[in-house]
Enzyme design. Structure first.
Site, PDB file in Angstrom:
ATOM      1  N   ASP A  91       1.081  -0.690  -0.229  1.00  0.00           N
ATOM      2  CA  ASP A  91       0.096  -0.440  -0.350  1.00  0.00           C
ATOM      3  C   ASP A  91       0.862   0.735  -0.025  1.00  0.00           C
ATOM      4  O   ASP A  91       2.515   1.156   0.153  1.00  0.00           O
ATOM      5  CB  ASP A  91      -0.811  -0.325   1.606  1.00  0.00           C
ATOM      6  CG  ASP A  91       0.099  -0.133   2.770  1.00  0.00           C
ATOM      7  OD1 ASP A  91       0.537  -0.669   2.883  1.00  0.00           O
ATOM      8  OD2 ASP A  91      -1.137   0.267   3.403  1.00  0.00           O
ATOM      9  N   GLU A 155       0.033  -0.711   5.973  1.00  0.00           N
ATOM     10  CA  GLU A 155       0.964  -0.078   6.578  1.00  0.00           C
ATOM     11  C   GLU A 155       0.785   1.287   7.021  1.00  0.00           C
ATOM     12  O   GLU A 155       0.886   1.912   7.852  1.00  0.00           O
ATOM     13  CB  GLU A 155       2.776  -0.703   5.915  1.00  0.00           C
ATOM     14  CG  GLU A 155       3.001  -0.219   7.370  1.00  0.00           C
ATOM     15  CD  GLU A 155       4.214   1.074   6.859  1.00  0.00           C
ATOM     16  OE1 GLU A 155       5.212   0.996   7.941  1.00  0.00           O
ATOM     17  OE2 GLU A 155       3.887   1.744   5.792  1.00  0.00           O
TER      18      GLU A 155
END
Ligand SMILES: [Zn+2]
Length: 401
Positions: A91, A155
Site C-alpha cells: 500500500d 502499513e
C-alpha cells in the site's frame, strides 16, 4: 493516457528486471487500504520462482476494512533449516494533487535515470529488488535456508489488519522466522547510508482542561481553561527528557495542537484541548512518562482529562551475525559503512520484533510520501545486489546448522 502507457512500455523493454518489476507494482493504484491487484502481481511472480503463497485477508468487506496480506515461502528441503524473511507493504500513501506531479504517479515513468511514481521509494522498489534477488539465486542454486516474504496492504493506514495479524497467524501456526529484513526506505540521502536497528516509542495523547464559561470582563466569575492548558503545555515543553540510549536520538515532546473552538474574544470558553506526541528511547516507558505528565496537572485550577490516543513501545534489536552480514553486503556493493539508527517514524518492524530479530534496510527515502516520488535506477539495482549478496551469505552461514 493510453498512448503514454504504450510508449512507456516500449521504453520498458530495455529496463532491468528489477526496474520493470517495480514499475509493474507502481502501475497498481494501491492507495491504502486498496490493493488494486498489487498482491496478485507478487503472487504470480513468486509462484513462478517456487514460492508457496498463503493469502491472509483480514477485516471484512462489510465494514470496509478488508486488507489483503500475503505470506509466501520457498521452503528448503534441509531439516531444521533457518528462514530469512523480507517484510514489506504494497500500500502507498495518497498521491495528493495529481497536477502537481511531473508524471502520472501511477504510470511508473522512467526518465532521467529514475523510476517515478507513488511507492517507488516507499516501498515497491525494495519489494521488487528482493523478489528479483530471490529469482536470480533460485534460478542457479538450491539453498539450505528457506526464504519468506511477509507483505501487507495495511502499513500506511491504521495498520490493524496488516502485519500485526500476520504475525499472530505465524505464531498460531508455529511458522518460524529466524531473521527479518524490512524494506522501508531507511537511507536519508544515498544508498548504504543507514540501517534501522529499532525504533523510538511513540506516545500520542490529548489533554483537555475543563473550566467555567464567563465574560472576559468578569474573570473572577469564570475559570479559564486556556490559561490552565497553556501552563500545562509550557511545563511539558520544559520537561527534562535527557536520558540517553545507544543509537537512539534525543527523546522529544511536541505539542501539535491547542484548540478551544472558541471564535470570540470576549467569552472565556468552557474547555480547551491539546494534542501531544512524545518520541522516546528505551530508557523511558509509558508509565514513567505519564507520571511526569500528570505531575503538572495538580498546579492548575481546572479539571484535567488525559486521553491516550496511541502508544507504541520502543524497541532495539541487538547486533548479531545477520546484521554484520547485512553490513558486509552493503559495503561490498556500495563501499559505504552504514550507520545504525533508530530515527524516524514507526514501522511494521514493531510487530515483527516479537517473533525474531528485525533489521530495516531499503531504498533512499528523500522523496517518500512527496509529490514526484522516485527512485534512482542505479540505487535500485544496488539494492537488489545487496539483497542478493545478503541471501547468499546468510545461506552460507545459517545454512550450515
Ligand atoms: Zn513504508
Amino acid at each position: 493516457m493510453i498512448f503514454s502507457k504504450l510508449l512507456n512500455q516500449l521504453i520498458m523493454k530495455n529496463l532491468s528486471e528489477t526496474t520493470a518489476f517495480a514499475q509493474k507494482l507502481i502501475i497498481k493504484k494501491s492507495v491504502t487500504p486498496n490493493d488494486d491487484g498489487a498482491i496478485k502481481v507478487l503472487k504470480k511472480k513468486l509462484s513462478k520462482i517456487g514460492f508457496k503463497n498463503i493469502d491472509l485477508p483480514f477485516g471484512s468487506k462489510k465494514k470496509n476494512d478488508l486488507i489483503l496480506n500475503l505470506f509466501s515461502i520457498n521452503k528448503s528441503k534441509k531439516l531444521n533449516n533457518k528462514t530469512l524473511c523480507f517484510a514489506g507493504h504494497t500500500d502507498v500513501v495518497p498521491e495528493g494533487d495529481c497536477k502537481k506531479w511531473k508524471y502520472d504517479p501511477f504510470l511508473g515513468k522512467v526518465s532521467g535515470g529514475k523510476l517515478h511514481g507513488r511507492g517507488a521509494s516507499d516501498m515497491k522498489g525494495a519489494i521488487a529488488a528482493w523478489i528479483i534477488a530471490c529469482d536470480n539465486i533460485l534460478k542457479k542454486k538450491k539453498l539450505n535456508i528457506s526464504l519468506a516474504l511477509l507483505i501487507t496492504g495495511d502499513e500506511e493506514g491504521v495498520a490493524t489488519n496488516g502485519t500485526v495479524k500476520v504475525v499472530q497467524y505465524l505464531k498460531q501456526k508455529k511458522i518460524k522466522i529466524d531473521h527479518c529484513i524490512v524494506g522501508e526506505p531507511t537511507n536519508p540521502n544515498y544508498i548504504g547510508e543507514m540501517i534501522k536497528v529499532g525504533r523510538r516509542g511513540s506516545l500520542s495523547f490529548s489533554i483537555e482542561t475543563i473550566g467555567k464559561y464567563g465574560h472576559v470582563a468578569y474573570p473572577h466569575l469564570a475559570k479559564n481553561p486556556v490559561t490552565s492548558l497553556i501552563y500545562i503545555c509550557n511545563k511539558l515543553n520544559n520537561l527534562k527528557l535527557n536520558l540517553k540510549a545507544k543509537n537512539f536520538p534525543q527523546t522529544n515532546l511536541e505539542v501539535t495542537s491547542i484548540d478551544t473552538g472558541n471564535p470570540t474574544s470576549n467569552v472565556i470558553p468552557y474547555s480547551c484541548k491539546a494534542l501531544i506526541n512524545i518520541r522516546y528511547n528505551t530508557r523511558y516507558n509509558e508509565k514513567l512518562l505519564l507520571k511526569k505528565i500528570k505531575a503538572s496537572f495538580s498546579e492548575v485550577p481546572c479539571t484535567v482529562k488525559l486521553k491516550i490516543i496511541s502508544s507504541n513501545k520502543p524497541f532495539y534489536t541487538k547486533s548479531d551475525k545477520c546484521l554484520s552480514l547485512l553490513e558486509k553486503s552493503i559495503y561490498k556493493v556500495t563501499k559505504k559503512k552504514p550507520t545504525l539508527s533508530t530515527t524516524g517514524g514507526t514501522s511494521d518492524a514493531r510487530f515483527i520484533k516479537d517473533i525474531c530479530p528485525v533489521y530495516e534496510f531499503g531504498s533512499v527515502g528523500k522523496t517518500m510520501h512527496q509529490v514526484d516520488e522516485n527512485i534512482d535506477i542505479k540505487d535500485l539495482e544496488k539494492l537488489q545486489k545487496i539483497y542478493e549478496d545478503l541471501i547468499l551469505s546468510y545461506n552460507e552461514i545459517y545454512g550450515l546448522n
